[in-house]
Write a protein that holds these residues in place. Structure first.
Motif, mmCIF file in Angstrom:
data_model
loop_
_atom_site.group_PDB
_atom_site.id
_atom_site.type_symbol
_atom_site.label_atom_id
_atom_site.label_comp_id
_atom_site.label_asym_id
_atom_site.label_seq_id
_atom_site.Cartn_x
_atom_site.Cartn_y
_atom_site.Cartn_z
ATOM 1 N N ARG A 111 -95.829 -2.082 92.613
ATOM 2 C CA ARG A 111 -95.052 -3.103 93.324
ATOM 3 C C ARG A 111 -94.595 -2.525 94.656
ATOM 4 O O ARG A 111 -94.278 -1.350 94.747
ATOM 5 C CB ARG A 111 -93.808 -3.516 92.531
ATOM 6 C CG ARG A 111 -94.053 -3.863 91.079
ATOM 7 C CD ARG A 111 -94.450 -5.305 90.909
ATOM 8 N NE ARG A 111 -94.575 -5.698 89.524
ATOM 9 C CZ ARG A 111 -95.666 -5.564 88.790
ATOM 10 N NH1 ARG A 111 -96.726 -5.002 89.297
ATOM 11 N NH2 ARG A 111 -95.727 -5.990 87.543
ATOM 12 N N MET A 112 -94.565 -3.383 95.700
ATOM 13 C CA MET A 112 -94.105 -2.947 97.018
ATOM 14 C C MET A 112 -92.912 -3.793 97.444
ATOM 15 O O MET A 112 -92.953 -5.022 97.361
ATOM 16 C CB MET A 112 -95.219 -3.072 98.058
ATOM 17 C CG MET A 112 -94.805 -2.571 99.432
ATOM 18 S SD MET A 112 -96.168 -2.517 100.638
ATOM 19 C CE MET A 112 -96.336 -4.238 101.044
ATOM 20 N N TYR A 113 -91.857 -3.109 97.902
ATOM 21 C CA TYR A 113 -90.635 -3.758 98.362
ATOM 22 C C TYR A 113 -90.287 -3.233 99.741
ATOM 23 O O TYR A 113 -90.689 -2.124 100.119
ATOM 24 C CB TYR A 113 -89.464 -3.437 97.425
ATOM 25 C CG TYR A 113 -89.685 -3.830 95.993
ATOM 26 C CD1 TYR A 113 -89.314 -5.082 95.529
ATOM 27 C CD2 TYR A 113 -90.278 -2.948 95.089
ATOM 28 C CE1 TYR A 113 -89.510 -5.454 94.205
ATOM 29 C CE2 TYR A 113 -90.489 -3.306 93.763
ATOM 30 C CZ TYR A 113 -90.099 -4.552 93.331
ATOM 31 O OH TYR A 113 -90.308 -4.913 92.030
ATOM 32 N N LEU A 114 -89.490 -4.002 100.472
ATOM 33 C CA LEU A 114 -88.945 -3.519 101.732
ATOM 34 C C LEU A 114 -88.034 -2.352 101.411
ATOM 35 O O LEU A 114 -87.319 -2.376 100.404
ATOM 36 C CB LEU A 114 -88.171 -4.635 102.432
ATOM 37 C CG LEU A 114 -87.633 -4.332 103.824
ATOM 38 C CD1 LEU A 114 -88.768 -3.977 104.780
ATOM 39 C CD2 LEU A 114 -86.874 -5.533 104.356
ATOM 40 N N LYS A 128 -86.799 -8.463 98.099
ATOM 41 C CA LYS A 128 -87.940 -9.312 97.764
ATOM 42 C C LYS A 128 -89.206 -8.466 97.611
ATOM 43 O O LYS A 128 -89.502 -7.616 98.447
ATOM 44 C CB LYS A 128 -88.135 -10.333 98.883
ATOM 45 C CG LYS A 128 -89.311 -11.246 98.697
ATOM 46 C CD LYS A 128 -89.442 -12.202 99.865
ATOM 47 C CE LYS A 128 -90.706 -13.006 99.773
ATOM 48 N NZ LYS A 128 -90.928 -13.815 100.952
ATOM 49 N N MET A 129 -89.959 -8.732 96.541
ATOM 50 C CA MET A 129 -91.223 -8.033 96.345
ATOM 51 C C MET A 129 -92.232 -8.550 97.366
ATOM 52 O O MET A 129 -92.420 -9.755 97.515
ATOM 53 C CB MET A 129 -91.755 -8.253 94.932
ATOM 54 C CG MET A 129 -93.008 -7.453 94.651
ATOM 55 S SD MET A 129 -93.585 -7.545 92.948
ATOM 56 C CE MET A 129 -93.867 -9.288 92.777
ATOM 57 N N ARG A 175 -89.250 8.980 91.627
ATOM 58 C CA ARG A 175 -89.426 7.718 90.896
ATOM 59 C C ARG A 175 -90.320 6.737 91.634
ATOM 60 O O ARG A 175 -90.838 5.806 91.034
ATOM 61 C CB ARG A 175 -88.062 7.068 90.634
ATOM 62 C CG ARG A 175 -87.230 7.807 89.621
ATOM 63 C CD ARG A 175 -85.915 7.112 89.288
ATOM 64 N NE ARG A 175 -85.901 5.692 89.591
ATOM 65 C CZ ARG A 175 -84.893 5.078 90.205
ATOM 66 N NH1 ARG A 175 -83.836 5.747 90.586
ATOM 67 N NH2 ARG A 175 -84.941 3.783 90.428
ATOM 68 N N TYR A 176 -90.493 6.906 92.933
ATOM 69 C CA TYR A 176 -91.296 5.975 93.710
ATOM 70 C C TYR A 176 -91.803 6.669 94.969
ATOM 71 O O TYR A 176 -91.406 7.786 95.283
ATOM 72 C CB TYR A 176 -90.507 4.712 94.077
ATOM 73 C CG TYR A 176 -89.198 4.977 94.799
ATOM 74 C CD1 TYR A 176 -89.150 5.093 96.183
ATOM 75 C CD2 TYR A 176 -88.004 5.100 94.089
ATOM 76 C CE1 TYR A 176 -87.960 5.341 96.839
ATOM 77 C CE2 TYR A 176 -86.811 5.340 94.742
ATOM 78 C CZ TYR A 176 -86.793 5.457 96.113
ATOM 79 O OH TYR A 176 -85.611 5.704 96.762
ATOM 80 N N ARG A 177 -92.694 6.005 95.677
ATOM 81 C CA ARG A 177 -93.202 6.513 96.955
ATOM 82 C C ARG A 177 -92.683 5.637 98.077
ATOM 83 O O ARG A 177 -92.414 4.451 97.882
ATOM 84 C CB ARG A 177 -94.725 6.544 96.961
ATOM 85 C CG ARG A 177 -95.261 7.615 96.025
ATOM 86 C CD ARG A 177 -96.660 8.004 96.402
ATOM 87 N NE ARG A 177 -97.134 9.072 95.563
ATOM 88 C CZ ARG A 177 -97.206 10.350 95.947
ATOM 89 N NH1 ARG A 177 -96.829 10.692 97.159
ATOM 90 N NH2 ARG A 177 -97.671 11.268 95.136
ATOM 91 N N LEU A 206 -92.893 1.799 97.074
ATOM 92 C CA LEU A 206 -93.970 1.496 96.133
ATOM 93 C C LEU A 206 -93.611 2.110 94.792
ATOM 94 O O LEU A 206 -93.461 3.332 94.695
ATOM 95 C CB LEU A 206 -95.307 2.043 96.632
ATOM 96 C CG LEU A 206 -95.837 1.312 97.857
ATOM 97 C CD1 LEU A 206 -95.651 2.158 99.096
ATOM 98 C CD2 LEU A 206 -97.275 0.967 97.672
ATOM 99 N N THR A 207 -93.441 1.271 93.789
ATOM 100 C CA THR A 207 -93.121 1.735 92.443
ATOM 101 C C THR A 207 -94.332 1.500 91.554
ATOM 102 O O THR A 207 -95.142 0.617 91.805
ATOM 103 C CB THR A 207 -91.913 0.981 91.849
ATOM 104 O OG1 THR A 207 -92.257 -0.393 91.680
ATOM 105 C CG2 THR A 207 -90.703 1.110 92.740
ATOM 106 N N SER A 208 -94.417 2.281 90.502
ATOM 107 C CA SER A 208 -95.535 2.158 89.575
ATOM 108 C C SER A 208 -94.989 2.016 88.162
ATOM 109 O O SER A 208 -93.997 2.652 87.803
ATOM 110 C CB SER A 208 -96.424 3.394 89.678
ATOM 111 O OG SER A 208 -97.542 3.273 88.843
#
Length: 194
Positions: free
Chosen positions: A142-145, A152-153, A121-123, A134-136
């Motif tokens: 979008r990048m999150y911790l 937080k984004m 689902r994400y990298r 990292l989601t698409s």
């Protein structure tokens, strides 16, 4: 008003002896975030013909980085600072492409730098011993911790017909993620196999 060069000789209590690099150019950064914008915008422009050959315009509307893939180095994409310093390298290979980001990511396979989650689902991008998700979606990336996507984004990428826009938080810039984020976007948006 405090003299801007004064912070070089003074340190806030409890801080290390090293002042972090400035994100404002030549003036030192004093560690306060009250004057710093929460998001910095970077634009991947002049795609020639794609993101693997482009100019990245910074918040000051001037070239910040150049992403180049040319015939003198076939199979290589280089991320360069505006002053010509090489910051990152992508080596495109059929079997396993490789990536290296100076001072942040040692040379490794791109599928290790941006590994897929178990459920696909994400990298997960690993920089400086920390994981970032990292989601698409239809709006971009979008990048999150690392940990979960409720944190937080830190950055987001939006696609336009002739460019890409990276909005990255001041926290992510101060954590040294800017170069890694730029290289990750080039990899993910290149249309090439990573």
């Amino acid at each position: 008003m405090q003299h801007p060069y004064n912070v070089w000789g003074t340190l806030p209590s409890g801080s290390s002896s090293e002042i972090p690099p400035s994100i404002y150019g030549a003036l030192p950064w004093d560690g306060s975030s009250s004057n710093a914008p929460s998001l910095y915008a970077f634009y991947f422009t002049t795609l020639n013909p794609s993101i693997i050959d482009c100019t990245v315009i910074g918040p000051n509307n001037e070239p910040q980085f150049y992403v180049t893939t040319n015939s003198t180095m076939p199979g290589y994409t280089v991320l360069k600072a505006a002053d010509g310093r090489s910051l990152g390298l992508i080596e495109w290979k059929n079997s396993s492409s490789q990536v290296e980001i100076r001072g942040a990511v040692p040379k490794q396979a791109t599928n290790d730098f941006l590994r897929l989650s178990h459920d696909h689902r994400y990298r997960i991008m690993r920089v400086g011993g920390r994981d970032y998700i990292l989601t698409s979606d239809e709006d971009g990336i979008r990048m999150y911790l690392g940990g979960d996507m409720s944190s937080k984004m830190l950055a987001k990428v939006t696609r336009n017909p002739s460019s890409f826009k990276l909005e990255i938080s001041s926290d992510a810039v101060q954590a040294g993620l800017l170069h890694s984020a730029v290289v990750a976007i080039v990899l993910l948006e290149s249309g090439l196999r990573i």
